[in-house]
Design a protein around this motif. Structure first.
Motif, PDB file in Angstrom:
ATOM      1  N   ASP A 231      -6.577 -53.899  16.682  1.00  0.00           N
ATOM      2  CA  ASP A 231      -6.253 -53.770  18.211  1.00  0.00           C
ATOM      3  C   ASP A 231      -4.905 -54.926  17.940  1.00  0.00           C
ATOM      4  N   LEU A 232      -3.676 -54.405  18.067  1.00  0.00           N
ATOM      5  CA  LEU A 232      -2.619 -55.306  18.134  1.00  0.00           C
ATOM      6  C   LEU A 232      -2.469 -56.259  19.421  1.00  0.00           C
ATOM      7  N   THR A 233      -2.861 -55.641  20.554  1.00  0.00           N
ATOM      8  CA  THR A 233      -2.787 -56.554  21.964  1.00  0.00           C
ATOM      9  C   THR A 233      -3.723 -57.549  21.742  1.00  0.00           C
ATOM     10  N   LEU A 234      -4.850 -57.335  21.186  1.00  0.00           N
ATOM     11  CA  LEU A 234      -6.153 -58.424  21.054  1.00  0.00           C
ATOM     12  C   LEU A 234      -5.788 -59.522  19.838  1.00  0.00           C
ATOM     13  N   GLY A 235      -4.993 -58.695  18.988  1.00  0.00           N
ATOM     14  CA  GLY A 235      -4.786 -59.563  17.680  1.00  0.00           C
ATOM     15  C   GLY A 235      -5.828 -59.774  16.746  1.00  0.00           C
TER      16      GLY A 235
ATOM     17  N   GLY B  70      -0.185 -46.116  19.407  1.00  0.00           N
ATOM     18  CA  GLY B  70      -0.202 -47.061  20.428  1.00  0.00           C
ATOM     19  C   GLY B  70      -0.258 -48.570  20.098  1.00  0.00           C
ATOM     20  N   ASN B  71      -1.463 -49.217  20.612  1.00  0.00           N
ATOM     21  CA  ASN B  71      -1.548 -50.726  20.247  1.00  0.00           C
ATOM     22  C   ASN B  71      -2.247 -50.772  19.147  1.00  0.00           C
ATOM     23  N   ARG B  72      -2.760 -49.753  18.398  1.00  0.00           N
ATOM     24  CA  ARG B  72      -3.781 -49.741  17.477  1.00  0.00           C
ATOM     25  C   ARG B  72      -3.153 -49.214  15.859  1.00  0.00           C
TER      26      ARG B  72
END
Length: 80
Positions: free
Chosen positions: A56-60, A36-38
């Motif tokens: 977490d790629l969304t939070l960077g 997912g986004n991790r």
């Protein structure tokens, strides 16, 4: 039959960023798993026991570090 061609894709708005892992010098990424986004990074070395850094790629940013302990101090695994 002529080989298939792939059209060029131009994306000038792509933004690259750096995510600090805050690991000691001498650390190395031994394995990565994306879900997912991790991204889960197994990190070794640096004078610390092996650990998993969760990014977490969304939070960077890295959101957790899971210590795996020193292999010599862990209880034996079943079947060993």
């Amino acid at each position: 039959m002529a080989p298939a061609t792939v059209p060029e894709v131009h994306n000038k708005s792509m933004d690259y960023f750096r995510i600090p892992l805050e690991q000691p010098p001498g650390s190395a990424i031994a394995r990565t798993v994306a879900e997912g986004n991790r991204v889960y990074l197994t990190v070794t070395g640096g004078g610390e026991p092996d650990r998993v850094v969760v990014v977490d790629l969304t939070l960077g940013r890295s959101i957790a570090t899971i210590g795996l302990g020193d292999a010599d101090t862990l209880p034996p695994r079943p079947g060993r």
